[in-house]
Design a protein around this motif. Structure first.
Motif, PDB file in Angstrom:
ATOM      1  N   UNK A  52     -14.981 -21.172  -0.770  1.00  0.00           N
ATOM      2  CA  UNK A  52     -14.240 -22.440  -0.761  1.00  0.00           C
ATOM      3  C   UNK A  52     -14.023 -22.931  -2.187  1.00  0.00           C
ATOM      4  N   UNK A  53     -15.055 -22.827  -3.009  1.00  0.00           N
ATOM      5  CA  UNK A  53     -14.964 -23.259  -4.402  1.00  0.00           C
ATOM      6  C   UNK A  53     -13.959 -22.401  -5.169  1.00  0.00           C
ATOM      7  N   UNK A  54     -13.981 -21.112  -4.926  1.00  0.00           N
ATOM      8  CA  UNK A  54     -13.030 -20.218  -5.585  1.00  0.00           C
ATOM      9  C   UNK A  54     -11.607 -20.579  -5.182  1.00  0.00           C
ATOM     10  N   UNK A  55     -11.409 -20.844  -3.895  1.00  0.00           N
ATOM     11  CA  UNK A  55     -10.072 -21.224  -3.433  1.00  0.00           C
ATOM     12  C   UNK A  55      -9.608 -22.522  -4.097  1.00  0.00           C
ATOM     13  N   UNK A  56     -10.500 -23.472  -4.221  1.00  0.00           N
ATOM     14  CA  UNK A  56     -10.160 -24.749  -4.843  1.00  0.00           C
ATOM     15  C   UNK A  56      -9.807 -24.558  -6.325  1.00  0.00           C
ATOM     16  N   UNK A  57     -10.534 -23.686  -7.020  1.00  0.00           N
ATOM     17  CA  UNK A  57     -10.320 -23.494  -8.458  1.00  0.00           C
ATOM     18  C   UNK A  57      -9.178 -22.526  -8.781  1.00  0.00           C
ATOM     19  N   UNK A  58      -9.096 -21.414  -8.016  1.00  0.00           N
ATOM     20  CA  UNK A  58      -8.153 -20.347  -8.368  1.00  0.00           C
ATOM     21  C   UNK A  58      -7.041 -20.131  -7.354  1.00  0.00           C
ATOM     22  N   UNK A  59      -7.153 -20.753  -6.189  1.00  0.00           N
ATOM     23  CA  UNK A  59      -6.107 -20.632  -5.181  1.00  0.00           C
ATOM     24  C   UNK A  59      -6.465 -19.677  -4.050  1.00  0.00           C
ATOM     25  N   UNK A  60      -5.677 -19.767  -2.992  1.00  0.00           N
ATOM     26  CA  UNK A  60      -5.895 -18.970  -1.781  1.00  0.00           C
ATOM     27  C   UNK A  60      -5.819 -17.460  -2.044  1.00  0.00           C
ATOM     28  N   UNK A  61      -4.859 -16.974  -2.860  1.00  0.00           N
ATOM     29  CA  UNK A  61      -4.801 -15.523  -3.099  1.00  0.00           C
ATOM     30  C   UNK A  61      -6.101 -14.955  -3.685  1.00  0.00           C
ATOM     31  N   UNK A  62      -6.755 -15.701  -4.579  1.00  0.00           N
ATOM     32  CA  UNK A  62      -8.015 -15.232  -5.173  1.00  0.00           C
ATOM     33  C   UNK A  62      -9.096 -15.135  -4.101  1.00  0.00           C
ATOM     34  N   UNK A  63      -9.148 -16.130  -3.221  1.00  0.00           N
ATOM     35  CA  UNK A  63     -10.133 -16.111  -2.135  1.00  0.00           C
ATOM     36  C   UNK A  63      -9.885 -14.918  -1.218  1.00  0.00           C
ATOM     37  N   UNK A  64      -8.632 -14.721  -0.828  1.00  0.00           N
ATOM     38  CA  UNK A  64      -8.305 -13.628   0.089  1.00  0.00           C
ATOM     39  C   UNK A  64      -8.616 -12.270  -0.531  1.00  0.00           C
ATOM     40  N   UNK A  65      -8.350 -12.118  -1.824  1.00  0.00           N
ATOM     41  CA  UNK A  65      -8.657 -10.851  -2.502  1.00  0.00           C
ATOM     42  C   UNK A  65     -10.158 -10.574  -2.474  1.00  0.00           C
ATOM     43  N   UNK A  66     -10.964 -11.607  -2.738  1.00  0.00           N
ATOM     44  CA  UNK A  66     -12.415 -11.431  -2.689  1.00  0.00           C
ATOM     45  C   UNK A  66     -12.889 -11.135  -1.280  1.00  0.00           C
ATOM     46  N   UNK A  67     -12.322 -11.803  -0.289  1.00  0.00           N
ATOM     47  CA  UNK A  67     -12.719 -11.543   1.095  1.00  0.00           C
ATOM     48  C   UNK A  67     -12.414 -10.098   1.488  1.00  0.00           C
ATOM     49  N   UNK A  68     -11.274  -9.580   1.062  1.00  0.00           N
ATOM     50  CA  UNK A  68     -10.929  -8.193   1.369  1.00  0.00           C
ATOM     51  C   UNK A  68     -11.899  -7.220   0.707  1.00  0.00           C
TER      52      UNK A  68
END
Length: 77
Positions: A52-68
């Motif tokens: 959630x923190x990563x998404x807030x700081x870097x955006x949804x694409x960064x979160x999705x890349x990490x989740x993958x």
């Protein structure tokens, strides 16, 4: 030899989960290290909070890349 991730000369070669060899200073290597750090957290709640923190700081694409990456790494944990 050239790093397949950042195209710089390889320094401290590292192998990613998909078998790609990159240098130890490559963004691809840092990304995989971050995914492994998230996986090492004790609870699902902690992992979600970090993402959630990563998404807030870097955006949804960064979160999705990490989740993958985490999904790809999870079976080998």
């Amino acid at each position: 030899m050239t790093c397949l991730g950042c195209n710089n000369i390889e320094v401290q070669p590292k192998k990613l989960h998909d078998g790609t060899v990159v240098c130890g200073t490559c963004a691809d290597w840092r990304h995989e290290c971050e995914a492994r750090a998230i996986m090492a957290l004790r609870s699902t709640a902690e992992r979600r909070a970090w993402l959630d923190d990563i998404e807030r700081r870097r955006g949804k694409p960064a979160r999705l890349a990490l989740q993958e990456t985490i999904k790809a790494l999870w079976p080998s944990r």
